[in-house]
Motif scaffolding. Sequence first.
Motif, PDB file in Angstrom:
ATOM      1  N   GLY A 279       0.786  -1.232   0.000  1.00 32.59           N
ATOM      2  CA  GLY A 279       0.000   0.000   0.000  1.00 32.59           C
ATOM      3  C   GLY A 279       0.815   1.278   0.000  1.00 32.59           C
TER       4      GLY A 279
ATOM      5  N   LYS B 254      -0.626   3.692  -2.476  1.00 31.78           N
ATOM      6  CA  LYS B 254      -1.846   4.327  -1.944  1.00 31.78           C
ATOM      7  C   LYS B 254      -1.468   5.511  -1.061  1.00 31.78           C
ATOM      8  CE  LYS B 254      -5.483   0.840  -1.575  1.00 31.78           C
ATOM      9  NZ  LYS B 254      -6.048  -0.255  -0.790  1.00 31.78           N
TER      10      LYS B 254
ATOM     11  N   GLN C 229      -0.419   8.537  -2.992  1.00 25.04           N
ATOM     12  CA  GLN C 229      -1.373   8.883  -4.045  1.00 25.04           C
ATOM     13  C   GLN C 229      -1.344  10.367  -4.398  1.00 25.04           C
ATOM     14  OE1 GLN C 229      -5.112   7.158  -3.127  1.00 25.04           O
ATOM     15  NE2 GLN C 229      -6.189   8.198  -4.741  1.00 25.04           N
TER      16      GLN C 229
END
Lengths: 226, 344
Positions: A68, A71, A74
Motif C-alpha cells: 500500500g 496508496k 497517491q
Amino acid sequence: MLGKCSILDGKLRDLSSICADGQRMKQIPTHIGLVVVEDTISCQDIAKIIVWSIGVGIPCVTLFDQKGWLKEMQHKINQEVTAYYNLLLSKEKTKMILNCRNGLVISNISIPGFSKPVRLNFLSNPDGRQDIITAAQKLCSDSNFYCSTVTDQEVDKVTSILHATHEFPDPELIIKFGNVDSILGFLPWQIRLTEIASLLSHRNISYNLFLKVIKQYSKCQQRFGK
Amino acid sequence: MIPTIDGDMANQGDSAWFPERKDAGFIQKLCCKIIKSGVIPKHVAFIMDGNRRYALKMKFSRIVGHTMGFDKLTETLEWCLDLGIREVTVYAFSIENFKRSKDEVEDLMRLAKGKFDRLLLERDKIDKHGICIRIFGDIALLPPDVQVAVANAVKISRHNNRAFLNVCLAYTARNEMTNAIKELAIGVENQMLRPSDICEDLLERCMYSGEASEPDLIIRTSGEVRLSDFLLWQSCYSCLAFLDIYWPEFTIWNFLWCIVRFQLSYEKIQDGKHYNNQMKKQLQLVSDKENALKEARMAGKIVNNNMDDLIEHYKLEREKRVNNFINYLHDKRIEFVNSLSTID
C-alpha cells in the motif's frame, strides 16, 4: 540500434506523438495494471508511466503494490502526473484548456480513442483475495445464491460485486516492475485472461521500453480455450 | 492386458504412465544435485500449452500432439519424483475447451478416459510411489464414462500420501471459486456457518483444491504469458515461469531453469506470503472481537473489561463450526466420488 534508442530517449516526447504511437497499434488495453514488486518507489517515474498509458489511449490505469505504499503516496503521484502531463502539453503547438479534478489533470483536448474520462485506481493487498471474501460473505447472506449448479450467471454475479474493480473492465495487460517472478496477490479474480509483462524496474524507465511492452501486447492473439 | 487404444494412438508406442526409461546422463544427474542443494519447490503446477501448435509444426495430427503431450507429462512427473517435488498440478482440460470442435473434444475425452483406465492397470506403480490422484473441476460436466474412469483413479489412490498428482479437468478458477462460495452459501443456509465465519482459509478449504497446498511454481509453455483461468486464487504467491517452447518440447533443462527462477524469487515471495498471513491474522482478530461483542450484546450480557474470555469463547465456537463444516464437505465429496466409481 542501442545508440539510436538513447538519442530518442533523451528527446522528450510530446503528447501527440505518444497518441500517434497508440493509434498505430492493432489493439490497446482498456485497462492496464502497473504492479510494483520492488522495494523502492519513484513517484516521478510512476507518473510518467501513467501519463504514457493515458497517452497511448488506455483509459483505466490501476496501480498496485502489496503493502500500500502507492496508496499512501497517491497525492504526490497525482501531483507528479499533473506536472509531467503539463510538461508534455507545453510542447504541443496549439494551446489546450486543462481541467483539474481530484488532483488529476484531465485535458479536454480530444485524445484519440477516448471519450470517457481517465480513471486511476490505487490498490494493495486487501483489494485482492480479501475483496473476494467480502463478496462471498455478501453472496452467502443472499439466500438465492446456493443453487445446485454453477453457471456463468453465478460467476458474473461475483464479478459484479467485487469492490476493487467496480465498473472497471478486467485488465487486459499487467506490467510487473521488479525482479520477483510473482504478482503478490494482485486482483486474482480479475486477471483470468490478463497478459503479464515483466520489466526489471520502473525507475528511470524509458518511453521506448514501455512502448515495446504495449507493442508486444498489441500483437498477441488469444484463443479463449478454442 | 493393455486396453486397445483407438485410431492414431495405436501408432504412438508405449503410452504408459510409468514407462521404462533409460537412466539420466551424468551431467543431468549432476545438475539436479546442484539444484537440489538450494530450495526446491514442494508443489509445481503446469499449464501444458502448445500440443496443437507443436503438431502443426511437425505436421502431425492434433490428437498425436495431445498424446505426445501426455508422454511429456509422464516424463515430467518422473523428473519431479527425482527432484523431490511432492505435489504436481496440471491443467489438462478447461471448461473453455468444450468450445473446441466436437471431434477434438471427443478425441480428448477418449484420450483422458484411456489414460485414467490405464492408471488402474499400473496401480502397483502408483502405490509404490505413494501417489494420490485428485481431480479439480466440475466432474459432472464430463461424459459419464470419463467420470467413472476418473472416480476409479481417485478411489484406488486415495490412501496414498507420499506424492500428489492433481489433474484439472473441466476446470476454471472462476468456476472453482464460485463453486466454493456456493458451498459456503449452502452451509449458511443450513445454519452450519455464519457469513462472518467466511475467511480466506475457509474459502480455500471449500475449493476443489481444498486439500492441496498452494503451488510454489507455475510453469506455462508455448510462449503465452497469462494464467487463462488456472489456479487464480492459489497462484497469488506462486513463482510464475513462462517458457517460449511448446509443451512436447519441454526438457529437463527448461525445468531446472524454472526452478532456478523460483530460487531467485524465493525470499521476496516468502516476504509477500508472510505479509499476507499477518494481514489475515489481524483481520481475524478484529472480526472475532466485533462478533463476540455483537453476540454478547444480543444475548443481553453486560460487557465489561473481561473481553478476552468472551473473544476466546467466540473463537473456539467459530472454529468448531468451521471444522464441522469442512468435515461435512469432505465427506460429501468422498460420497460423490464413491457414487461414480465402479470399484469396491
